[in-house]
Design a protein around this motif. Structure first.
Motif, PDB file in Angstrom:
ATOM      1  N   ARG A  11       0.860  -1.191   0.000  1.00 59.65           N
ATOM      2  CA  ARG A  11       0.000   0.000   0.000  1.00 59.65           C
ATOM      3  C   ARG A  11       0.896   1.241   0.000  1.00 59.65           C
TER       4      ARG A  11
ATOM      5  N   HIS B 257       4.681   1.626   3.351  1.00 59.97           N
ATOM      6  CA  HIS B 257       4.593   1.792   4.810  1.00 59.97           C
ATOM      7  C   HIS B 257       3.658   0.756   5.432  1.00 59.97           C
ATOM      8  N   GLN B 258       2.766   0.193   4.594  1.00 58.04           N
ATOM      9  CA  GLN B 258       1.838  -0.830   5.046  1.00 58.04           C
ATOM     10  C   GLN B 258       1.634  -1.820   3.909  1.00 58.04           C
TER      11      GLN B 258
ATOM     12  N   ARG C 103      -2.702  -7.553   7.890  1.00 55.90           N
ATOM     13  CA  ARG C 103      -2.199  -6.214   7.601  1.00 55.90           C
ATOM     14  C   ARG C 103      -0.945  -6.018   8.449  1.00 55.90           C
TER      15      ARG C 103
ATOM     16  N   ASN D 179       2.251  -3.264   9.372  1.00 54.65           N
ATOM     17  CA  ASN D 179       2.888  -1.957   9.276  1.00 54.65           C
ATOM     18  C   ASN D 179       4.399  -2.160   9.205  1.00 54.65           C
TER      19      ASN D 179
END
Length: 552
Positions: free
Chosen positions: A231, A235-236, A248, A250
């Protein structure tokens, strides 16, 4: 003689085409969620797809039966050109990636083959160049391209990463030298900030850099990593695994958050607790899961490794989930914590195949693979066998208990349904049909039962004498595996091997609504208490929640 041989070869090829058939690539409009076009050219399986950086072209890679690479024009919705994906003396190509800067270059890789392709639009041709890896022979599982097209990286089954130069077509470096990724590099992604995200078949997610490829950050996920998508600037990112988990992550703290999950094996059963539609439980292979109905969130997971759960039921008081397992044991779990409450060992010889509970919470009725129906007395600390009823000759597929707990009906794959007296513990009535019964339901007024199975017929039976009242054609293709009736008895629902959910009018015997959504055989189906939803489960691991079409 030669003519005969060529004729036979042609006939064989035609037969093969008829068996394999052509598979479509479906092009969707993401914003409108609409189907734009179907692109049909590949025989059998389609291995991989890739869009060009400016969305001008789509490249598709055929499977082992097809073996070709095809470039499609997205604007014209047609094939521009195609070519065999790999040389004659190597294996199949299984992955493809487009250049990040040019619409005319893409890379395919697979078993012993790495090729850089150039598209010649004027002549409608694609020209391959084989990449040189010297003595190194590898089977490529995954592929990613650097943002500036300077290098592309290949993940292999041996757990190492190859870095190739697309201009020179030469190997730049390879690694890691030690501690290779277990079960191969199944997913790989280049980050804009530099470095690689690597997912292994053993479920390890690693951030590393060339040329050492040693882990800088790593986390262990559940199930082999199948895909990684980034994404923004990286960063993600999101990670999918073989065990139907989407995480998900980070980049800064490198901690995973589970955002979606489902069963990854055939779902065997679905059941609602008494009187509430807020949650339901499903079982598949080794685990039982409790779900919140409205949010589709998993609330609890109970796992018994290396076993298969065939059926589940909630006790009426909601204090336990009773489950049937293929090791011949009945296990009871607390529905809030998943704690094991008790185990009935050796409940059946060839696994427990069906289970039901009585409304007073004092009895459990189980059916086995050998055809026995057993009645168990459940006390505070004890579980005692009350009676073994030996009438069925094959596995018991479904058990339903009458409201007053004095009678139950069992369906079996031996072609019989037996109505049992639970007071005298003997047979009341037997129903015979030329089918393998898969499901049975009491009408709420309990003077009739409805059955179905592999003969695709829905039959209404009189409980008093076991006579057939009427038969309906339940499906045009395949067995009916699941059935449930509403509390009022006005409508009932069915699902089976035709992948369709059907709502029926009980008295008229006609289909009122049809639900299309499953891509696998429907195994079980239930109407929620209060008639708000229909929940159906299938052999491809899906759980589908439908709005009940009538207002109650």
């Amino acid at each position: 003689m030669e003519n005969q041989i060529s004729l036979k070869a042609e006939v064989a090829e035609l037969e093969l085409e008829a068996v394999i058939g052509f598979n479509d690539i479906i092009l969707w409009d993401y914003k409108k969620r609409e189907l734009i076009a179907r692109l049909s050219l590949h025989k059998g399986k389609i291995e991989a797809l890739a869009f060009s950086p400016n969305d001008l072209y789509l490249v598709s890679l055929g499977g082992p039966d097809d073996g070709s690479v095809v470039v499609w024009s997205i604007a014209k919705r047609e094939a521009i050109c195609g070519s065999p994906a790999a040389g004659l003396n190597v294996g199949n190509a299984t992955t493809v990636i487009f250049s990040r800067c040019r619409d005319e270059m893409f890379v395919t890789a697979g078993n012993g083959t790495i090729r850089v392709w150039e598209l010649d639009l004027r002549n409608r041709k694609i020209w391959p160049t084989e990449c040189q890896t010297g003595q190194m022979k590898r089977i490529v599982m995954s592929i990613t391209m650097a943002d500036d097209d300077s290098f592309f990286y290949l993940g292999t089954t041996t757990g190492d990463i190859l870095k190739m130069n697309p201009m020179t077509k030469l190997l730049a470096d390879t690694g890691p030298a030690k501690d290779k990724f277990s079960l191969g590099v199944s997913a790989i992604k280049c980050l804009k900030m530099g470095g690689l995200l690597v997912g292994s078949g053993a479920g390890l997610l690693v951030f590393c850099k060339s040329p050492s490829y040693k882990p800088i950050k790593k986390i262990q996920l559940q199930g082999g990593v199948t895909s990684i998508t980034v994404r923004g600037e990286g960063h993600q990112f999101f990670v999918g695994t073989e065990e139907s988990h989407i995480y998900r992550v980070n980049f800064t703290d490198f901690k995973e958050t589970l955002i979606a999950t489902c069963h990854f094996e055939a779902v065997q059963d679905i059941v609602f607790p008494f009187g509430t539609a807020e949650l339901f439980a499903t079982c598949a292979k080794r685990d039982i899961r409790v779900w919140r109905t409205l949010s589709n969130r998993e609330l609890l997971r109970i796992t018994v490794p290396n076993m298969t759960c065939h059926g589940i039921d909630f006790m009426r008081d909601g204090k336990s989930i009773i489950s049937a397992w293929d090791d011949g044991r009945i296990r009871a779990f607390a529905p809030e914590t998943g704690r094991l409450l008790y185990v009935i060992n050796n409940a059946h010889r060839i696994g427990v195949t069906a289970i039901a509970t009585t409304s007073d919470c004092k009895r459990v009725i189980s059916g086995g693979g050998e055809g026995e129906v057993r009645v168990w007395q459940i006390g505070c600390q004890t579980q005692k066998l009350e009676e073994a009823l030996k009438e069925h000759k094959s596995s018991v597929s479904c058990i339903r208990v009458k409201k007053n707990n004095e009678e139950c009906v069992t369906a079996s794959t031996d072609g019989t349904c037996i109505i049992w007296d639970l007071v005298r513990l003997r047979r009341n009535q037997m129903i015979l049909a030329n089918t393998l019964f898969q499901c049975v339901c009491y009408h709420p007024e309990e003077f009739q039962i409805i059955t179905s199975g592999t003969d695709r017929k829905i039959a209404y039976w009189e409980i008093f004498d076991g006579s057939v009242i009427r038969e309906l054609e339940g499906s045009l293709s395949g067995s009916i595996n699941g059935m449930d009736i509403t509390l009022e008895g006005v409508h009932f629902v069915t699902g089976g091997n035709d992948h369709l959910v059907k709502v029926w009018d009980y008295n008229e015997g006609e289909v009122t609504h049809v639900g299309v959504g499953h891509s696998g055989n429907i195994t079980r189906i239930r109407v929620s208490p209060g008639n708000q939803y229909i929940v159906s489960v299938s052999a491809d691991g899906a759980i589908l929640r439908w709005k009940y079409p009538f207002t109650s």
